[in-house]
Scaffold this motif. Structure first.
Motif, PDB file in Angstrom:
ATOM      1  N   LEU A   1      -8.620  -4.956  -1.545  1.00 31.35           N
ATOM      2  CA  LEU A   1      -8.949  -3.597  -2.007  1.00 31.35           C
ATOM      3  C   LEU A   1     -10.387  -3.536  -2.497  1.00 31.35           C
TER       4      LEU A   1
ATOM      5  N   ASN B   1      15.305   6.009  -5.519  1.00 29.96           N
ATOM      6  CA  ASN B   1      14.072   5.603  -4.844  1.00 29.96           C
ATOM      7  C   ASN B   1      13.644   4.198  -5.267  1.00 29.96           C
TER       8      ASN B   1
ATOM      9  N   TYR C   1      -3.915  -8.524  -2.076  1.00 28.93           N
ATOM     10  CA  TYR C   1      -4.071  -7.073  -1.936  1.00 28.93           C
ATOM     11  C   TYR C   1      -5.242  -6.593  -2.812  1.00 28.93           C
TER      12      TYR C   1
ATOM     13  N   MET D   1       7.382   8.967  -8.911  1.00 29.26           N
ATOM     14  CA  MET D   1       6.624   8.676  -7.701  1.00 29.26           C
ATOM     15  C   MET D   1       7.485   8.896  -6.461  1.00 29.26           C
ATOM     16  N   GLU D   2       6.920   9.582  -5.497  1.00 36.11           N
ATOM     17  CA  GLU D   2       7.728   9.894  -4.309  1.00 36.11           C
ATOM     18  C   GLU D   2       7.862   8.689  -3.390  1.00 36.11           C
ATOM     19  N   GLN D   3       8.925   8.743  -2.609  1.00 35.23           N
ATOM     20  CA  GLN D   3       9.190   7.655  -1.678  1.00 35.23           C
ATOM     21  C   GLN D   3       8.089   7.562  -0.620  1.00 35.23           C
ATOM     22  N   GLU D   4       7.581   6.345  -0.354  1.00 32.42           N
ATOM     23  CA  GLU D   4       6.619   6.070   0.710  1.00 32.42           C
ATOM     24  C   GLU D   4       5.382   6.971   0.649  1.00 32.42           C
ATOM     25  N   LYS D   5       4.955   7.327  -0.541  1.00 33.52           N
ATOM     26  CA  LYS D   5       3.791   8.209  -0.659  1.00 33.52           C
ATOM     27  C   LYS D   5       2.527   7.451  -0.238  1.00 33.52           C
TER      28      LYS D   5
ATOM     29  N   ILE E   1      -3.664   2.724  -9.811  1.00 28.09           N
ATOM     30  CA  ILE E   1      -2.265   2.331 -10.103  1.00 28.09           C
ATOM     31  C   ILE E   1      -2.229   0.914 -10.687  1.00 28.09           C
TER      32      ILE E   1
ATOM     33  N   GLY F   1      -4.900   3.363  -5.253  1.00 28.42           N
ATOM     34  CA  GLY F   1      -4.310   2.022  -5.361  1.00 28.42           C
ATOM     35  C   GLY F   1      -4.915   1.261  -6.518  1.00 28.42           C
TER      36      GLY F   1
ATOM     37  N   GLN G   1      13.033   0.867  -2.876  1.00 26.25           N
ATOM     38  CA  GLN G   1      11.745   0.150  -2.810  1.00 26.25           C
ATOM     39  C   GLN G   1      11.886  -1.295  -3.286  1.00 26.25           C
TER      40      GLN G   1
ATOM     41  N   LEU H   1       3.504  -0.524  -5.130  1.00 25.84           N
ATOM     42  CA  LEU H   1       2.321  -1.113  -5.760  1.00 25.84           C
ATOM     43  C   LEU H   1       2.459  -1.053  -7.288  1.00 25.84           C
TER      44      LEU H   1
ATOM     45  N   HIS I   1       0.826  -1.206   0.000  1.00 29.91           N
ATOM     46  CA  HIS I   1       0.000   0.000   0.000  1.00 29.91           C
ATOM     47  C   HIS I   1       0.864   1.260   0.000  1.00 29.91           C
ATOM     48  N   SER I   2       1.723   1.325  -1.011  1.00 31.53           N
ATOM     49  CA  SER I   2       2.575   2.498  -1.217  1.00 31.53           C
ATOM     50  C   SER I   2       2.663   2.667  -2.733  1.00 31.53           C
TER      51      SER I   2
ATOM     52  N   ILE J   1      -1.255   6.471  -0.180  1.00 33.73           N
ATOM     53  CA  ILE J   1      -2.253   6.498  -1.246  1.00 33.73           C
ATOM     54  C   ILE J   1      -3.616   6.113  -0.693  1.00 33.73           C
ATOM     55  N   SER J   2      -4.641   6.584  -1.398  1.00 29.15           N
ATOM     56  CA  SER J   2      -5.993   6.192  -1.004  1.00 29.15           C
ATOM     57  C   SER J   2      -6.301   4.860  -1.696  1.00 29.15           C
ATOM     58  N   ARG J   3      -7.403   4.218  -1.311  1.00 25.29           N
ATOM     59  CA  ARG J   3      -7.774   2.939  -1.952  1.00 25.29           C
ATOM     60  C   ARG J   3      -8.060   3.138  -3.441  1.00 25.29           C
TER      61      ARG J   3
END
Lengths: 103, 196
Positions: free
Chosen positions: A97, A51, A93, B1-5, B15, B12, A55, A24, A19-20, B7-9
């Motif tokens: 979701l 980055n 996941y 994409m930023e590190q450890e951003k 994406i 997700g 990850q 993802l 969930h990142s 996100i909403s469901r």
């Protein structure tokens, strides 16, 4: 809504590792292919090399991806593929979701 | 994409959709092999037919084009592999099918002297398998239809004289390889343009 309230309404916990945004994106991309080079993942996700490396390291440590290093045209080449554990975590996941999006 | 951003469901879900779509678009242009073998076999079979009619002593010399095709295929495949940044499951299946096709073809051609008049019908059966499976894997109907046409030509070829078999083979590669090959190339170019 608290976590216990969510669970009682049929919501399932989402894997915090997936969930990142970037992790993802990487796992979703790899779920559709057999393997991909680092540069391809970087291009498609729009992430910076640093980055992405961090990850990928986290995903590798969890056993979700397999990272192999080789040489291609005399240049180092990193290839990444999703493991069975990673594929199963991704499937779970996506299933979890759905409970948030459909309830 | 930023590190450890965070996100909403919904993000997700978006994406996952976007990335799976990206992976689906990473399909190779496979038309090269169909066009190469289509034109080579067409040239060899029509050439054999014409030279035979003209009374040439060695009309089958035209089949010397086949090893040339094998070398071009091997060189192209190796070069192409080197530049690939991603390997899809379809690519993997296509590689195995191509190897199976070439090995089967070599075995049949090696026993031409035993098979004699049955050689070309069996060759067309093998063509049919390659086209049918490739068409299914690529979800490209013209190749599937081409495979069925090749099987039809193979059945017909069991009942006709050698010269007629050459013409059936020409028709089989024209409809099974060359026409679908150009259509596949066009489809790939349109997809590539659409993605940008």
């Amino acid at each position: 809504m608290s976590n216990s309230e969510k669970k009682s309404q049929g919501f399932r916990e989402l894997d915090p590792l997936l969930h990142s945004a970037l992790r993802l994106a990487v796992v979703s991309l790899l779920a559709g292919v057999r393997s991909a080079e680092f540069s391809f993942i970087k291009e498609k996700t729009g992430a910076t090399a640093g980055n992405l490396s961090v990850q990928l390291g986290k995903l590798e440590k969890a056993g979700y991806v397999e990272v192999s290093k080789s040489f291609k045209n005399n240049y180092p080449c990193t290839t990444v593929s999703l493991t069975d554990k990673g594929l199963s975590a991704f499937g779970q996941y996506a299933e979890n979701l759905k409970t948030y999006l459909t309830v | 994409m930023e590190q450890e951003k965070n996100i909403s469901r919904e993000e997700g879900y978006e994406i996952i959709q976007r990335m799976l779509r990206t992976a689906r678009h990473e399909v190779d242009n496979n038309s090269f092999y169909f066009l190469l073998w289509g034109w080579l076999v067409l040239a060899a079979s029509v050439g054999h037919f014409i030279l035979g009619k003209a009374g040439f002593d060695y009309p089958y010399i035209t089949w010397a084009l086949m090893p040339v095709g094998g070398i071009i295929t091997a060189v192209y495949a190796m070069k192409h592999e080197k530049h690939k940044k991603v390997r899809s499951y379809v690519d993997q299946l296509m590689s195995y099918v191509l190897i199976a096709f070439l090995v089967s073809l070599v075995i049949v051609l090696a026993f031409m002297s035993v098979l004699q008049l049955y050689t070309y019908p069996i060759v067309m059966v093998i063509y049919g398998i390659w086209l049918f499976v490739s068409g299914g894997a690529l979800r490209f109907r013209p190749l599937v239809i081409g495979g069925v046409i090749n099987w039809g030509c193979a059945v017909a070829a069991f009942f006709v004289a050698f010269e007629m078999q050459l013409l059936l083979l020409s028709f089989a590669v024209l409809t099974g390889y060359i026409i679908p090959g150009y259509m596949l190339n066009g489809q790939w170019a349109r997809k590539k343009n659409a993605i940008g």
